[in-house]
Design a protein around this motif. Structure first.
Motif, short mmCIF file in Angstrom:
data_model
loop_
_atom_site.label_atom_id
_atom_site.label_comp_id
_atom_site.label_asym_id
_atom_site.label_seq_id
_atom_site.Cartn_x
_atom_site.Cartn_y
_atom_site.Cartn_z
N ASP A 223 0.80 -1.23 0.00
CA ASP A 223 0.00 0.00 0.00
C ASP A 223 0.83 1.28 0.00
O ASP A 223 0.65 2.15 0.85
CB ASP A 223 -0.99 -0.04 1.17
N HIS A 225 0.79 3.30 -2.66
CA HIS A 225 -0.09 4.26 -3.32
C HIS A 225 0.69 5.39 -3.98
O HIS A 225 0.35 6.57 -3.85
CB HIS A 225 -1.16 4.80 -2.35
N ASP A 261 -1.09 -2.65 -4.09
CA ASP A 261 -1.33 -1.21 -4.04
C ASP A 261 0.00 -0.45 -4.04
O ASP A 261 0.19 0.52 -3.31
CB ASP A 261 -2.17 -0.80 -2.82
N HIS A 354 -3.07 -9.63 -1.11
CA HIS A 354 -3.30 -8.21 -0.84
C HIS A 354 -4.29 -8.00 0.31
O HIS A 354 -4.09 -7.13 1.15
CB HIS A 354 -3.75 -7.46 -2.10
N HIS A 417 -3.62 -4.03 2.47
CA HIS A 417 -4.94 -3.50 2.11
C HIS A 417 -5.60 -2.59 3.13
O HIS A 417 -6.18 -1.58 2.75
CB HIS A 417 -5.89 -4.63 1.72
N HIS A 419 -4.26 -0.87 5.59
CA HIS A 419 -3.40 0.24 6.01
C HIS A 419 -3.12 0.26 7.51
O HIS A 419 -2.93 1.33 8.09
CB HIS A 419 -3.99 1.58 5.53
#
Ligand code: D5M
Ligand code: FE
Ligand code: ZN
Length: 481
Positions: A223, A225, A261, A354, A417, A419
């Protein structure tokens, strides 16, 4: 460039030296207060030897960070859905998927002694029996009315409905996920109905985990991002720079796992463009490549997609398609895998997933929370399936084979996933939720999700000791364990 680095470079150049790019990378990451002393001593030594190039080896020898070549770093991809994906179509596809799920899980449960007494659902319909029987199947429905709970199952032969009276067992039914596989001990009730007396999960047997012979470390990330304006680029860059530092743990890192992610993606949620700093996948991947390039080449990097990455959204997901970033695929130290995948790191089996199904489970199951993802991970291991609930938020593709059944037992279970970085153990398996490197988003604020981003988790593969580093300046941001 920092002024101390410029000074060191100029000093060496003025003395007639060349600096190899790999050596330069190390210089950039050395404590600036020590740079002047280091460069002067190396220049003096090498001038004596009449060798006028400063290379990586000189610096590593000087800094005492010469790589331990005995440190094993063997990586194998044990399973990856990328090449297995067939995607059957429509009803036929789903029949095949569910019958594959049933058969795989029945095989898993057949290691238990009770399974010798298993009967098919069709065969007990008309049977009159006095002793308890065992049946198994996928949960299709559960209903609670007053003090009675009804549970429905299906197997390839037919369906079943039974009643649960026992209080504890009713609580277990509350936590049952739809479409998951279970075994039941049943008895005949007075009025010919079936009474459920026990619920048995496929679960994980007690077992010894595999450990690495050498003390290599793996880093667990997910994650990132990249491309989002909330990606913690500075903190993540600091962490990546630390990987090249003389720190004794950094010197032993041989693997970096990215559990999905990695990018924020494009068009993933409404009006996402307003929250992006890179508006295209290509731009986001370029930025990702730039960061990955700063990771030392003796570290092997595994990249698995999540729901924000390009490629198919439905589970199982193939690896991020090559067409977006062939250069990333071509790097020698980068391996692209699908979601989920099983990887062996020096013999330690890591199941990477994930974690999309966590959303469905938190929303439908009493007691499950976003703040405690390892509880959900434990539950997934118990039901031996990564995404049991079909027809909820997590899209599942109608594959001929159910690739989400947990057939092979991992030593480490790596999920992301939600966080929230968190660690736990279940039956000897290390559970790692690797959190995120994205600050709380407006969406997360609106639904009261509080992530703990910016925490890097590292595991010593010989001892399974976990080490973490927190790059978040917010003091309330802590690791959960
Ligand atoms: O998801 C991070 C977490 O936030 C994950 O638990 C899902 C949740 N999330 C994020 N966006 C949404 C929307 N739009 N609806 C419902 N739940 C959401 P990530 O995969 O990083 O977006
Ligand atoms: Fe995410
Ligand atoms: Zn996600």
């Amino acid at each position: 460039m920092k002024k101390e680095v410029t000074f060191a470079l100029n000093y060496a150049l003025n003395k007639g030296f060349q600096i190899h790019p790999d050596a330069f990378k190390i210089l950039e990451n050395v404590d600036v207060r020590k740079l002047e002393k280091i460069i002067k001593e190396i220049v003096r030594e090498k001038t004596k030897q009449k060798l006028f190039q400063i290379n990586q080896d000189d610096l590593e020898t000087y800094l005492g960070i010469k790589e331990d070549s005995d440190l094993q770093s063997e990586i194998k991809v044990l399973s990856d859905p990328t090449l297995k994906i067939t995607s059957g179509e429509g009803v036929k596809g789903y029949n095949a998927l569910f019958s594959s799920r049933f058969n795989k899980l029945k095989r898993i449960i057949s290691d238990r002694p009770e399974s010798r007494m298993l009967k098919s659902l069709a065969s007990i319909k008309s049977a009159k029996f006095e002793d308890d029987l065992y049946v198994c199947g996928l949960v299709t429905e559960k209903k609670s009315e007053r003090n009675i709970t009804k549970l429905m199952l299906e197997d390839p032969s037919g369906s079943f409905e039974g009643i649960v009276f026992d209080d504890d067992l009713q609580k277990t039914v509350d936590t049952l996920l739809l479409d998951c596989f279970i075994m039941l001990r049943i008895g005949m009730g007075k009025n010919s109905g079936f009474i459920i007396k026990d619920i048995i999960f496929p679960d994980i047997p007690e077992q010894a985990v595999n450990k690495s012979e050498s003390e290599a470390y793996a880093v667990f990330l997910s994650d990132l991002h990249i491309g989002s304006k909330y990606f913690m680029e500075e903190e993540f860059s600091d962490f990546v720079a630390w990987l090249s530092s003389p720190d004794p743990v950094a010197r032993k890192i041989r693997f970096v796992l990215i559990g999905g992610d990695i990018l924020d993606g494009v068009g993933i949620y409404p009006n996402q463009n307003k929250e992006l700093v890179c508006q295209t996948i290509e731009e986001q991947l370029k930025k990702a490549e730039g960061l990955i390039d700063k990771i030392p080449k003796n570290i092997k990097i595994i990249i698995m997609p999540g729901n924000h990455d390009p490629g198919r959204r439905a589970l199982p997901q193939p690896a991020i398609p090559k067409k977006y970033n062939s250069s990333l695929w071509e790097r020698e130290n980068v391996i692209m895998v699908g979601n989920p995948s099983m990887i062996s790191l020096n013999g330690v089996k890591v199941l990477m997933f994930h974690g999309q199904s966590i959303d469905d489970i938190v929303k439908t199951t009493p007691g499950m929370k976003y703040d405690e993802p390892t509880n959900v991970m434990r539950h997934l291991l118990k039901v031996r399936h990564l995404s049991p609930i079909y027809g909820s938020q997590t899209p599942i593709a109608p594959e001929m084979e159910d690739l989400l059944v947990i057939e092979d037992i991992p030593d480490i279970f790596h999920v992301g996933h939600v966080h929230k970085a968190q660690l736990d153990m279940y039956k000897g398996i290390l559970l790692v939720n690797s959190g995120s490197w994205q600050k709380q988003t407006p969406f997360q604020t609106s639904v009261g999700m509080t992530p703990n981003p910016g925490i890097a988790l590292m595991v010593n593969l010989k001892t399974f000791q976990v080490f973490h580093q927190n790059y978040n300046s917010d003091l309330d941001n802590v690791l959960q364990s």
